[in-house]
Scaffold this motif. Structure first.
Motif, PDB file in Angstrom:
ATOM      1  N   UNK A 186      72.237  89.069   8.157  1.00 24.86           N
ATOM      2  CA  UNK A 186      71.775  89.177   6.777  1.00 24.86           C
ATOM      3  C   UNK A 186      72.693  88.392   5.843  1.00 24.86           C
ATOM      4  N   UNK A 187      73.973  88.467   6.109  1.00 27.73           N
ATOM      5  CA  UNK A 187      74.932  87.710   5.294  1.00 27.73           C
ATOM      6  C   UNK A 187      74.691  86.207   5.455  1.00 27.73           C
ATOM      7  N   UNK A 188      74.516  85.766   6.691  1.00 25.06           N
ATOM      8  CA  UNK A 188      74.281  84.337   6.950  1.00 25.06           C
ATOM      9  C   UNK A 188      72.991  83.872   6.298  1.00 25.06           C
TER      10      UNK A 188
ATOM     11  N   UNK B 165      71.487  85.005   3.599  1.00 27.88           N
ATOM     12  CA  UNK B 165      71.669  84.847   2.157  1.00 27.88           C
ATOM     13  C   UNK B 165      72.542  83.639   1.838  1.00 27.88           C
ATOM     14  N   UNK B 166      73.606  83.462   2.612  1.00 29.49           N
ATOM     15  CA  UNK B 166      74.516  82.333   2.368  1.00 29.49           C
ATOM     16  C   UNK B 166      73.787  80.993   2.505  1.00 29.49           C
ATOM     17  N   UNK B 167      72.846  80.909   3.436  1.00 29.73           N
ATOM     18  CA  UNK B 167      72.116  79.649   3.633  1.00 29.73           C
ATOM     19  C   UNK B 167      71.243  79.285   2.438  1.00 29.73           C
ATOM     20  N   UNK B 168      70.898  80.271   1.625  1.00 31.84           N
ATOM     21  CA  UNK B 168      70.067  79.975   0.453  1.00 31.84           C
ATOM     22  C   UNK B 168      70.886  79.438  -0.717  1.00 31.84           C
ATOM     23  N   UNK B 169      72.202  79.522  -0.635  1.00 31.12           N
ATOM     24  CA  UNK B 169      73.063  79.086  -1.738  1.00 31.12           C
ATOM     25  C   UNK B 169      73.489  77.641  -1.517  1.00 31.12           C
ATOM     26  N   UNK B 170      73.213  76.753  -2.460  1.00 34.54           N
ATOM     27  CA  UNK B 170      73.382  75.305  -2.219  1.00 34.54           C
ATOM     28  C   UNK B 170      74.745  74.735  -2.565  1.00 34.54           C
ATOM     29  N   UNK B 171      75.703  75.589  -2.878  1.00 33.58           N
ATOM     30  CA  UNK B 171      76.976  75.076  -3.363  1.00 33.58           C
ATOM     31  C   UNK B 171      77.693  74.152  -2.395  1.00 33.58           C
ATOM     32  N   UNK B 172      77.744  74.529  -1.106  1.00 34.09           N
ATOM     33  CA  UNK B 172      78.485  73.714  -0.146  1.00 34.09           C
ATOM     34  C   UNK B 172      77.867  72.327   0.006  1.00 34.09           C
ATOM     35  N   UNK B 173      76.552  72.251   0.066  1.00 35.19           N
ATOM     36  CA  UNK B 173      75.900  70.949   0.144  1.00 35.19           C
ATOM     37  C   UNK B 173      76.166  70.114  -1.101  1.00 35.19           C
ATOM     38  N   UNK B 174      76.143  70.749  -2.279  1.00 36.11           N
ATOM     39  CA  UNK B 174      76.428  70.034  -3.521  1.00 36.11           C
ATOM     40  C   UNK B 174      77.871  69.535  -3.540  1.00 36.11           C
TER      41      UNK B 174
ATOM     42  N   UNK C 276      78.373  87.175  -0.432  1.00 36.88           N
ATOM     43  CA  UNK C 276      77.063  87.613   0.048  1.00 36.88           C
ATOM     44  C   UNK C 276      77.148  89.019   0.647  1.00 36.88           C
ATOM     45  N   UNK C 277      78.229  89.296   1.356  1.00 39.73           N
ATOM     46  CA  UNK C 277      78.396  90.636   1.932  1.00 39.73           C
ATOM     47  C   UNK C 277      78.487  91.692   0.831  1.00 39.73           C
ATOM     48  N   UNK C 278      79.198  91.360  -0.253  1.00 40.36           N
ATOM     49  CA  UNK C 278      79.318  92.301  -1.368  1.00 40.36           C
ATOM     50  C   UNK C 278      77.982  92.490  -2.078  1.00 40.36           C
ATOM     51  N   UNK C 279      77.249  91.401  -2.232  1.00 39.68           N
ATOM     52  CA  UNK C 279      75.950  91.487  -2.916  1.00 39.68           C
ATOM     53  C   UNK C 279      74.987  92.348  -2.111  1.00 39.68           C
ATOM     54  N   UNK C 280      74.954  92.156  -0.798  1.00 36.48           N
ATOM     55  CA  UNK C 280      74.027  92.921   0.039  1.00 36.48           C
ATOM     56  C   UNK C 280      74.389  94.403   0.055  1.00 36.48           C
TER      57      UNK C 280
END
Length: 559
Positions: free
Chosen positions: A452-454, A456-465, A436-440
């Protein structure tokens, strides 16, 4: 005058052991014929576990035991001594009348509607956590929504079940009846652990943890009948009590309640209104020491090494219990806590307290020599937020025979497997944050703000999956622990597979293009130091997990 004796009248829903339809029985039939029933089976798991606790309290007081797991094993094999139960039932029969004029069961005498202008009046739904109590959110309480419908009255059997549920699970909060704020029931939000046998009789024996030395104990029906004046004195004097023992804890009068029966036009007794006020305040956080710890409650060590007080395990909104299953088992790793000033430091074990019911169940099976006996464990709890109930949950896990034959080895394997999953989850979190830091920053030199990093990371569902996908493999892992090396290999394979799938989900969520893939594989150099790429962070953690444990590494030899 209305009468409904809980010993004899049918009110407890049970599932027959032969698979027949659910029917209702009284407490006497429940305990004397417990082998005929598979389990207590109310639609609400809160009611079922509250009724189990009531049944255990009655057995403890009637049989004055068991002294230890050996005596519980005798009852498991031979049945409960019927003559002792019948004698106790005869002695206390009047105290089990739900509408007794002098000692109504688990209620407060004299809490009538007209007392002090009727301010104690409440609808019966105040008793049911999931049907309309003041501590229930509209989302959870569909019947209580505007325009919704609910029954206006209860049968005596329904009222009895709600009474037992309410005294066990009602949350604390504003009541303004005898006090400003009432405390929660002793185990209102705790995760309650119960061993499950093949029949109700086995379940009762497996959960009857040792009861020796509790002669001072009293169940609620053995107390002097509570009155409004008695309860008021507690609140006026600012006093609180500790439970006298196990049965007192299981049947604590957390609320002052009086069911008010009415006879309808068909001549049936119904309950619409109740008297309702604060009950006896419980001293402290709800857990004592030694034999006064609730056997169904798990105590966890503090996260702050400067504190020594353990805290009860609760079910959590964001995760299922299997991720905390090691808390129910004996501490396998001798975790140490640093104590003292620098230069004078010492170490002491930092331990939790597994539920007494599960430890007792294992000891009973070991005493019987029935190590192949199937054993399941259920964990039930009410989930709340800021004094409002929003859900309840019951989870059940089948434990393999190695739990009985090698408890410590079983605990070590479970602890290690969960630590593997947590370590990979942390690596996945770190890799996602780096991505996320690299993307931003679009691969530039500037450092994006951590918020800002946090975000964006919260929008990514991988960890929950990742965590959701691991529940089924973990249950398979438990079942296969009779061959621990094979079980561990398959578990690590599942963890690695789901971690890579979760990482792919996050990559697609971050952009799913060539530039994002470049960010994922590109290391960064800062102050002449190389920061590994997001992909490398995850790959290194997976490589560490797949290494053999230290004890399995080849040992150096000298000539």
């Amino acid at each position: 005058m209305s009468s409904f004796n809980l010993l004899h009248q049918p009110w407890i829903p049970v599932r027959p052991a032969d698979g027949g339809p659910v029917r209702e029985v009284g407490l006497r039939e429940l305990l004397l014929n417990a082998r005929d029933f598979g389990r207590i089976d109310d639609p609400s798991p809160l009611v079922s576990v509250a009724l189990l606790r009531l049944s255990l309290a009655l057995l403890h007081r009637a049989l004055k035991g068991p002294r230890n797991a050996g005596q519980a094993a005798e009852w498991f094999h031979d049945g409960f001594p019927a003559e002792k139960l019948e004698g106790y039932f005869a002695e206390w029969e009047a105290s089990f009348d739900l509408f007794h004029p002098e000692r109504p069961f688990w209620q407060v005498r004299g809490l009538t509607l007209d007392l002090e202008g009727g301010k104690y009046r409440s609808h019966w739904s105040r008793l049911g956590t999931e049907v309309g109590s003041a501590n229930t959110s509209p989302l959870f309480n569909a019947a209580g929504r505007p325009g919704g419908e609910r029954d206006d009255s209860l049968s005596p059997a329904q009222a009895a079940r709600r009474l037992v549920e309410g005294q066990t699970f009602l949350l604390g909060g504003l009541i303004k009846r005898l006090t400003t704020s009432a405390r929660a029931a002793p185990v209102a939000t705790f995760a309650l652990t119960a061993a499950q046998g093949r029949t109700l009789h086995e379940t009762l024996c497996l959960n009857l943890a040792g009861y020796a030395g509790q002669d001072h104990d009293q169940a609620v029906w053995e107390r002097e009948p509570l009155t409004v004046d008695t309860v008021r004195l507690y609140h006026e004097d600012g006093r609180a009590d500790l439970p006298r023992g196990r049965a007192d804890r299981y049947t604590w009068p957390s609320r002052s309640i009086l069911l008010l029966p009415e006879v309808d036009e068909d001549g049936e007794t119904r309950v619409t209104s109740i008297g309702f006020a604060a009950g006896i305040p419980l001293d402290g956080p709800g857990e004592g020491e030694g034999s006064n710890i609730d056997p169904m409650v798990t105590l966890r060590p503090p996260s702050d090494p400067k504190k020594s007080e353990r805290f009860p395990l609760k079910l959590r909104r964001e995760q299922l219990l299997w991720r905390d299953l090691s808390a129910l088992l004996p501490d396998p790793q001798n975790e140490l806590q640093v104590v003292g000033k620098p230069g004078e430091q010492t170490f002491k074990p930092l331990r939790g307290h597994p539920p007494g019911t599960l430890s007792h169940a294992r000891a009973v099976l070991e005493s019987l020599g029935d190590e192949a006996h199937p054993l399941a464990v259920s964990v039930t709890g009410l989930l709340s937020d800021q004094g409002k109930a929003f859900a309840y949950r019951q989870e059940t896990y089948a434990l393999p025979t190695v739990f009985v034959t090698d408890e410590q080895g079983f605990a070590m394997q479970v602890d290690r497997a969960l630590n593997d999953a947590k370590a990979i989850a942390e690596a996945l979190r770190q890799a996602t944050a780096r991505l996320c830091a690299e993307v931003i920053s679009r691969g530039g030199a500037r450092h994006p703000h951590k918020e800002d990093v946090s975000a964006l990371a919260r929008t990514l569902p991988g960890l929950g999956a990742y965590w959701a996908a691991l529940e089924a493999p973990f249950r398979v892992f438990l079942a296969e622990l009779g061959t621990p090396e094979d079980a561990r290999d398959r578990w690590q394979t599942a963890v690695a597979r789901e971690a890579r799938r979760a990482w792919e989900i996050n990559l697609r969520g971050a952009g799913d293009d060539g530039q994002v893939l470049g960010f994922a594989y590109r290391p960064r150099k800062v102050d002449n130091k190389t920061i590994p790429s997001p992909q490398t962070i995850l790959d290194r953690a997976l490589a560490v997990m797949n290494r053999p444990p230290p004890s399995a590494l080849p040992q150096e030899t000298t000539a």
